[in-house]
Structure formats: structure tokens, C-alpha cells
Motif scaffolding. Sequence first.
Motif, PDB file in Angstrom:
ATOM      1  N   PRO A   1      35.994  41.702  25.100  1.00 11.23           N
ATOM      2  CA  PRO A   1      35.821  42.446  26.353  1.00 11.23           C
ATOM      3  C   PRO A   1      36.119  41.646  27.626  1.00 11.23           C
ATOM      4  CG  PRO A   1      33.691  41.784  25.507  1.00 11.23           C
ATOM      5  CD  PRO A   1      34.702  41.371  24.466  1.00 11.23           C
ATOM      6  N   ILE A   2      36.392  40.350  27.480  1.00 10.51           N
ATOM      7  CA  ILE A   2      36.635  39.522  28.666  1.00 10.51           C
ATOM      8  C   ILE A   2      38.131  39.444  28.947  1.00 10.51           C
ATOM      9  CG2 ILE A   2      36.217  37.290  29.776  1.00 10.51           C
ATOM     10  CD1 ILE A   2      33.660  38.851  28.984  1.00 10.51           C
ATOM     11  N   ILE A   3      38.511  39.796  30.184  1.00 12.31           N
ATOM     12  CA  ILE A   3      39.907  39.714  30.615  1.00 12.31           C
ATOM     13  C   ILE A   3      40.099  38.370  31.322  1.00 12.31           C
ATOM     14  CG2 ILE A   3      41.539  40.640  32.325  1.00 12.31           C
ATOM     15  CD1 ILE A   3      40.701  43.429  31.395  1.00 12.31           C
ATOM     16  N   GLN A   4      40.952  37.532  30.762  1.00 11.14           N
ATOM     17  CA  GLN A   4      41.135  36.167  31.280  1.00 11.14           C
ATOM     18  C   GLN A   4      42.286  36.059  32.271  1.00 11.14           C
ATOM     19  OE1 GLN A   4      38.890  34.063  30.650  1.00 11.14           O
ATOM     20  NE2 GLN A   4      37.959  34.604  28.683  1.00 11.14           N
ATOM     21  N   LYS A   5      43.027  37.127  32.464  1.00  8.90           N
ATOM     22  CA  LYS A   5      44.212  37.073  33.330  1.00  8.90           C
ATOM     23  C   LYS A   5      43.812  37.045  34.804  1.00  8.90           C
ATOM     24  CE  LYS A   5      46.814  37.429  29.735  1.00  8.90           C
ATOM     25  NZ  LYS A   5      47.705  36.357  29.309  1.00  8.90           N
TER      26      LYS A   5
ATOM     27  N   TYR B   1      37.011  47.614  36.197  1.00  2.00           N
ATOM     28  CA  TYR B   1      36.855  47.473  34.745  1.00  2.00           C
ATOM     29  C   TYR B   1      35.631  48.268  34.294  1.00  2.00           C
ATOM     30  CZ  TYR B   1      36.032  45.060  30.272  1.00  2.00           C
ATOM     31  OH  TYR B   1      35.830  44.763  28.948  1.00  2.00           O
ATOM     32  N   GLN B   2      35.809  49.084  33.260  1.00  3.67           N
ATOM     33  CA  GLN B   2      34.706  49.898  32.743  1.00  3.67           C
ATOM     34  C   GLN B   2      34.072  49.211  31.542  1.00  3.67           C
ATOM     35  OE1 GLN B   2      33.777  53.080  34.405  1.00  3.67           O
ATOM     36  NE2 GLN B   2      34.878  51.683  35.767  1.00  3.67           N
ATOM     37  N   VAL B   3      32.857  48.749  31.743  1.00  2.00           N
ATOM     38  CA  VAL B   3      32.144  48.073  30.659  1.00  2.00           C
ATOM     39  C   VAL B   3      31.807  49.102  29.580  1.00  2.00           C
ATOM     40  CG1 VAL B   3      30.073  46.745  30.086  1.00  2.00           C
ATOM     41  CG2 VAL B   3      31.202  46.416  32.304  1.00  2.00           C
TER      42      VAL B   3
ATOM     43  N   GLU C   1      31.814  39.030  35.578  1.00  2.00           N
ATOM     44  CA  GLU C   1      31.373  38.711  34.210  1.00  2.00           C
ATOM     45  C   GLU C   1      32.467  39.041  33.197  1.00  2.00           C
ATOM     46  OE1 GLU C   1      27.613  40.348  32.948  1.00  2.00           O
ATOM     47  OE2 GLU C   1      26.858  40.231  35.008  1.00  2.00           O
ATOM     48  N   PHE C   2      33.187  40.123  33.449  1.00  2.00           N
ATOM     49  CA  PHE C   2      34.189  40.600  32.495  1.00  2.00           C
ATOM     50  C   PHE C   2      35.614  40.225  32.901  1.00  2.00           C
ATOM     51  CE2 PHE C   2      30.442  43.059  31.711  1.00  2.00           C
ATOM     52  CZ  PHE C   2      30.408  43.144  30.318  1.00  2.00           C
ATOM     53  N   VAL C   3      35.813  39.981  34.197  1.00  2.00           N
ATOM     54  CA  VAL C   3      37.128  39.581  34.705  1.00  2.00           C
ATOM     55  C   VAL C   3      36.903  38.329  35.573  1.00  2.00           C
ATOM     56  CG1 VAL C   3      39.264  40.419  35.774  1.00  2.00           C
ATOM     57  CG2 VAL C   3      37.653  42.069  34.814  1.00  2.00           C
ATOM     58  N   PRO C   4      36.688  37.176  34.920  1.00  2.00           N
ATOM     59  CA  PRO C   4      36.271  35.982  35.681  1.00  2.00           C
ATOM     60  C   PRO C   4      37.282  35.511  36.714  1.00  2.00           C
ATOM     61  CG  PRO C   4      36.639  35.473  33.345  1.00  2.00           C
ATOM     62  CD  PRO C   4      36.671  36.952  33.467  1.00  2.00           C
ATOM     63  N   CYS C   5      38.562  35.797  36.516  1.00  4.37           N
ATOM     64  CA  CYS C   5      39.601  35.323  37.452  1.00  4.37           C
ATOM     65  C   CYS C   5      40.010  36.420  38.438  1.00  4.37           C
ATOM     66  CB  CYS C   5      40.819  34.827  36.679  1.00  4.37           C
ATOM     67  SG  CYS C   5      40.437  33.537  35.493  1.00  4.37           S
ATOM     68  N   VAL C   6      39.036  37.189  38.904  1.00  4.61           N
ATOM     69  CA  VAL C   6      39.357  38.326  39.771  1.00  4.61           C
ATOM     70  C   VAL C   6      39.102  37.990  41.241  1.00  4.61           C
ATOM     71  CG1 VAL C   6      37.065  39.466  39.675  1.00  4.61           C
ATOM     72  CG2 VAL C   6      39.133  40.850  40.014  1.00  4.61           C
ATOM     73  N   ASP C   7      39.986  38.463  42.102  1.00  6.90           N
ATOM     74  CA  ASP C   7      39.766  38.498  43.544  1.00  6.90           C
ATOM     75  C   ASP C   7      39.513  39.956  43.917  1.00  6.90           C
ATOM     76  OD1 ASP C   7      40.291  35.716  44.239  1.00  6.90           O
ATOM     77  OD2 ASP C   7      42.362  36.131  43.669  1.00  6.90           O
ATOM     78  N   VAL C   8      38.580  40.177  44.821  1.00  7.19           N
ATOM     79  CA  VAL C   8      38.179  41.543  45.175  1.00  7.19           C
ATOM     80  C   VAL C   8      38.441  41.790  46.660  1.00  7.19           C
ATOM     81  CG1 VAL C   8      36.246  43.170  45.291  1.00  7.19           C
ATOM     82  CG2 VAL C   8      36.430  41.584  43.362  1.00  7.19           C
ATOM     83  N   LEU C   9      39.004  42.954  46.945  1.00  6.01           N
ATOM     84  CA  LEU C   9      39.334  43.331  48.319  1.00  6.01           C
ATOM     85  C   LEU C   9      38.913  44.783  48.529  1.00  6.01           C
ATOM     86  CD1 LEU C   9      40.963  42.594  50.942  1.00  6.01           C
ATOM     87  CD2 LEU C   9      42.955  43.595  49.803  1.00  6.01           C
ATOM     88  N   SER C  10      38.314  45.060  49.672  1.00  2.59           N
ATOM     89  CA  SER C  10      37.994  46.444  50.039  1.00  2.59           C
ATOM     90  C   SER C  10      38.789  46.830  51.277  1.00  2.59           C
ATOM     91  CB  SER C  10      36.501  46.593  50.349  1.00  2.59           C
ATOM     92  OG  SER C  10      35.744  46.589  49.165  1.00  2.59           O
TER      93      SER C  10
END
Length: 314
Positions: A252-256, A135-137, A276-285
Motif C-alpha cells: 500500500p505504500i507508494i514510493q514514487k 490516495y484512498q486508504v 504515511e502512504f505516499v512518503p515522497c509527496v509534496d502537497v499544494l492547495s
Amino acid sequence: MFSPAEFPTPTLVSVNGVELEVFETGQENAGNPIVLCHGWPEHAFSWRYQMPALAAAGYHVIVPNQRGYGNSSHPTEVIDYDIEQLSGDLIALLNHYGYEDATFVGHDWGAFVVWGLTLLHPDRVNKVINMALPYQVRTEKPWIEFLEEFLGSDYYFVHFNRQPGVADAVLNENTSRFLHNIFRKNIPPAPPEPGMMMINLARAEAPLGEPLMSDNELAVFVSAFEKTGFMSSINWYRNLDRNWHILADADPIIQKPALMIYGNRDLIPQSENLKEFVPCVDVLSLDCGHWIQQELPEETTRAILKWLERQAAA
């Protein structure tokens, strides 16, 4: 390696004042749509490895060549490629199939469009899976001005905007070499060269790293861009400041629910404040470079399917 002959036959779909070349699989799973959005300089074909697996898992898989790419329409005005138009194409595509909403998957520029779509039309998106571009702030000043200040006039986003037509012509003259040189993996770390990165790649005699794909696969990209040229796809970059203004009034907040997949060798920096902007996010590298779903196709597909299963069970 994947044989291009196995890729679905496209249909041309009229939406939002343009025609999109759309590749589908899993039509028998009508009612459970997932839309895959490619990046630059790519093609719907970049999702070739994920499409059969998603269809087998019960999804109606819809993969457009977005406007400016492949056999989709190539409008002539720069403003025809802003985030309102690009997200409008995807909304119109949902309407065409009779869907209220869908899961959207984006890579690179496709990720930018999916983030923007979710900000502008949150009711039409049920889940987000994005790769490479977090996400680009929204910065305090327009994005190109901001990038020019920090990265200079040779940075390719800035160059595309400040010197319109220059890079487009070089890439058009060296289409096969440019695509051969940009689609690489296992690239050893090296300091940036002086000059404009994309022009350097288009002219480089000896690319770094290893080929990302077979010659047959690469030929799909080369033939598409030899036919269309690069200007229409580069026009996406020429709307960054316009997009900055368009998104000014969006929440600016994505709730999905969202999944963000990074390649840990990618040059694009990972976001430090994504939650902060995508509170329901899971992150994987994943241990790869920029071309995530083509570089590690099985791992990428497995990660997507596992995450979707968890969401369905939640």
C-alpha cells in the motif's frame, strides 16, 4: 477561453483489447512522456490548457479518452472497468509508444486510476501528479459498504451501485442540463439537499455558482456524452468493491515522487495521513473548487511545471 478547434486531432490506438481515442502534442519530444488521465464526467479535453505548456517544456504529452469515454471503446460488462483493466490500458499505451515508464497525471477518477496503476505496476510509473482525489486508504470493509454505513444509501457512489441504471437513465435524459449544472465554479457553501446529488444536478433548474467554461467548450463534453450516454463511465464506480479486493495484495505504500494538488473549496476531503502512504509527496492547495486544472488553468500548469523542474534537478 479555449477554442475547441485548437485541440489536437485524435488517433485511435488499439490496446488491451479496446481502442482508445488518444490526443497528443509534443511528439517531437519522444522519450519524455507524460500521460494525463481525466476524471468523471469528463473528457481528454479537460487537459486542453496544460497540453501546449507541457509540450513546450519538452514533454511528449499523451492524453487518452479512457475506456467508456468519447470515441474510445465502451465494453458492455461492468467488470470491464475495474482497476486491472483501466491500469492495463495505460500500460498497453506505454507499450504502444515504446516507453518503459512515464509521469502520470490524474484528476478525480483519473487520480484513482493513477494511484492504482502505481500500486499495481510501480516499475512503469516514474512520477505521480494527482488532483482532487488523494490516495484512498483501503478500509477494513469494502468501500461501498463503508460509504453506505457513513454516508447513507443516497450518497451517489452507493446509489450507483445499489440502484444500477436509475441515475444513468436520468443523466441520459438530461445530458446538457446535467453537464451545464455540474461544471460550475465559485459555488457558495450550502447544506446538502436531500436525495441523490447527481440526479438533483441533472434536474436542477437554476445551478449555483458560475459557469466553469464557455458554451463552445461545454459543447465538447455535451456532444461526447449525448453520443455515449453515461452508463459506461458510471460503471467505473460499480467496480469500487472489486477494486478493493484487487488491491488487497498490493504493497500500500507508494514510493514514487508525487505531487498532490487540492482545490481548497472542493467537497472531497483532504487526506490527513497522505505522507504515511505516499512518503515522497509534496502537497499544494489552490483557491478553487473541484475542477482544478480547468478552474485555475495557469496556476495549475505553473505548479506542475515548477514541481517537474525541481524533480529533474534533484
